[in-house]
Scaffold this motif. Structure first.
Motif, PDB file in Angstrom:
ATOM      1  N   UNK A   1       0.865  -1.162   0.000  1.00  0.00           N
ATOM      2  CA  UNK A   1       0.000   0.000   0.000  1.00  0.00           C
ATOM      3  C   UNK A   1       0.913   1.227   0.000  1.00  0.00           C
ATOM      4  N   UNK A   2       0.396   2.301  -0.580  1.00  0.00           N
ATOM      5  CA  UNK A   2       1.248   3.479  -0.682  1.00  0.00           C
ATOM      6  C   UNK A   2       0.474   4.734  -0.343  1.00  0.00           C
ATOM      7  N   UNK A   3       1.162   5.681   0.280  1.00  0.00           N
ATOM      8  CA  UNK A   3       0.597   7.012   0.510  1.00  0.00           C
ATOM      9  C   UNK A   3       1.576   8.044  -0.014  1.00  0.00           C
ATOM     10  N   UNK A   4       1.075   8.914  -0.849  1.00  0.00           N
ATOM     11  CA  UNK A   4       1.853  10.038  -1.347  1.00  0.00           C
ATOM     12  C   UNK A   4       1.368  11.313  -0.670  1.00  0.00           C
ATOM     13  N   UNK A   5       2.318  12.194  -0.389  1.00  0.00           N
ATOM     14  CA  UNK A   5       1.987  13.427   0.310  1.00  0.00           C
ATOM     15  C   UNK A   5       2.287  14.619  -0.585  1.00  0.00           C
ATOM     16  N   UNK A   6       1.418  15.601  -0.537  1.00  0.00           N
ATOM     17  CA  UNK A   6       1.607  16.774  -1.388  1.00  0.00           C
ATOM     18  C   UNK A   6       2.557  17.784  -0.757  1.00  0.00           C
TER      19      UNK A   6
ATOM     20  N   UNK B   1       6.015  15.955   5.148  1.00  0.00           N
ATOM     21  CA  UNK B   1       5.443  15.521   6.418  1.00  0.00           C
ATOM     22  C   UNK B   1       6.566  15.101   7.351  1.00  0.00           C
ATOM     23  N   UNK B   2       6.375  15.300   8.629  1.00  0.00           N
ATOM     24  CA  UNK B   2       7.457  14.962   9.551  1.00  0.00           C
ATOM     25  C   UNK B   2       7.360  13.530  10.050  1.00  0.00           C
TER      26      UNK B   2
ATOM     27  N   UNK C   1      -0.434   0.521  13.747  1.00  0.00           N
ATOM     28  CA  UNK C   1       0.496  -0.501  13.276  1.00  0.00           C
ATOM     29  C   UNK C   1       1.936  -0.005  13.352  1.00  0.00           C
ATOM     30  N   UNK C   2       2.162   1.206  12.830  1.00  0.00           N
ATOM     31  CA  UNK C   2       3.504   1.771  12.808  1.00  0.00           C
ATOM     32  C   UNK C   2       3.449   3.274  12.999  1.00  0.00           C
ATOM     33  N   UNK C   3       4.509   3.769  13.619  1.00  0.00           N
ATOM     34  CA  UNK C   3       4.801   5.204  13.626  1.00  0.00           C
ATOM     35  C   UNK C   3       6.211   5.355  13.093  1.00  0.00           C
ATOM     36  N   UNK C   4       6.372   6.169  12.046  1.00  0.00           N
ATOM     37  CA  UNK C   4       7.709   6.364  11.477  1.00  0.00           C
ATOM     38  C   UNK C   4       7.984   7.840  11.278  1.00  0.00           C
ATOM     39  N   UNK C   5       9.128   8.269  11.747  1.00  0.00           N
ATOM     40  CA  UNK C   5       9.614   9.609  11.445  1.00  0.00           C
ATOM     41  C   UNK C   5      10.638   9.554  10.311  1.00  0.00           C
ATOM     42  N   UNK C   6      11.141   8.361  10.038  1.00  0.00           N
ATOM     43  CA  UNK C   6      12.062   8.140   8.918  1.00  0.00           C
ATOM     44  C   UNK C   6      12.332   6.650   8.809  1.00  0.00           C
ATOM     45  N   UNK C   7      12.932   6.260   7.682  1.00  0.00           N
ATOM     46  CA  UNK C   7      13.402   4.894   7.550  1.00  0.00           C
ATOM     47  C   UNK C   7      12.310   3.848   7.452  1.00  0.00           C
TER      48      UNK C   7
ATOM     49  N   UNK D   1       9.657   8.034   3.443  1.00  0.00           N
ATOM     50  CA  UNK D   1      10.665   8.909   2.867  1.00  0.00           C
ATOM     51  C   UNK D   1      10.095  10.320   2.856  1.00  0.00           C
ATOM     52  N   UNK D   2      10.522  11.110   3.806  1.00  0.00           N
ATOM     53  CA  UNK D   2       9.984  12.465   3.930  1.00  0.00           C
ATOM     54  C   UNK D   2      10.355  13.331   2.735  1.00  0.00           C
ATOM     55  N   UNK D   3      11.574  13.164   2.279  1.00  0.00           N
ATOM     56  CA  UNK D   3      12.055  13.993   1.161  1.00  0.00           C
ATOM     57  C   UNK D   3      11.279  13.697  -0.127  1.00  0.00           C
ATOM     58  N   UNK D   4      11.055  12.404  -0.385  1.00  0.00           N
ATOM     59  CA  UNK D   4      10.317  12.000  -1.586  1.00  0.00           C
ATOM     60  C   UNK D   4       8.811  12.005  -1.363  1.00  0.00           C
TER      61      UNK D   4
END
Lengths: 108, 112
Positions: free
Chosen positions: A21-26, A29-30, A46-52, A64-67
């Motif tokens: 599943x995928x989520x794209x952000x406009x 996001x932190x 299920x998950x909390x991710x700030x990176x990685x 991937x915050x940058x992408x």
């Protein structure tokens, strides 16, 4: 427009297979969270991710915050994995924006 | 362990009647508290959040109000319900702003 675009809206898998599943952000996001809806309609984290990436059993998530995207991978799907999954993006300022959800159906 | 309790489980109310939904968190002092709402077939939307007693910030205007009278309590209310208020209301908490969100079991509201 929507800040969080979740895809696919519906997904069918056979037992033992996997998909993502995928989520794209406009915007940037932190952090991102992934949830699953339980039988009563509430959401279980299920998950909390700030990176990685993070992994828990047959689930693995990446952010991937940058992408500007996050993914939730399900491997070796089981019948009990069927349900609705949501991503939610944390833009800061105590605001979480949810995707529209993915309805997953796992069949024998 | 922390627990979150929402009440009532479900409500059927008439248009124009008042509403009060409650949420309590036990086992955690000074949590961040949130109200979310999902219309049938809609996306989950954040309505309010509170980071401390007596302080509530509105995120979406839906002719609803929220209050935090105690550290462990969050109340959602309105004096006059609209048909559009129907849906599923979820209370949630986090330890801090950048933390995992934990949801209550929700209240299903039907306005007739």
């Amino acid at each position: 427009g929507d800040q969080v675009e979740q895809s696919p809206s519906a997904l069918s898998l056979h037992e033992g297979t996997g998909s993502a599943l995928r989520c794209n952000f406009t915007t940037t996001m932190r952090a991102v969270q992934w949830f699953r809806k339980n039988s009563r309609g509430s959401l279980i984290n299920l998950f909390y991710l700030a990176s990685g990436t993070k992994e828990n059993g047959r689930l693995k998530s990446a952010f991937d915050s940058k992408e500007r995207y996050s993914t939730l991978h399900i491997r070796d799907a089981q019948l009990e994995d069927s349900g609705t999954y949501f991503c939610a993006a944390d833009s800061g300022y105590n605001k979480l924006t949810f995707g529209k959800g993915t309805v997953l159906l796992v069949s024998p | 362990a922390q627990t979150i309790h929402q009440w009532p489980v479900a409500e059927i109310k008439a248009v124009g009647s008042p509403l009060s939904l409650g949420c309590t968190i036990k086992g955690k002092s000074s949590p961040n508290l949130y109200w979310y709402w999902q219309a049938t077939g809609g996306t989950l939307q954040q309505l309010f959040y509170s980071i401390t007693v007596g302080q509530v910030e509105s995120v979406v205007q839906l002719n609803l109000s929220a209050s935090r009278p105690k550290d462990d309590q969050f109340i959602l209310s309105t004096e006059k319900l609209l048909l559009s208020h129907s849906g599923f209301y979820l209370c949630a908490w986090t330890r801090d702003s950048a933390e995992t969100l934990y949801f209550g079991s929700g209240t299903r509201l039907t306005v007739l």
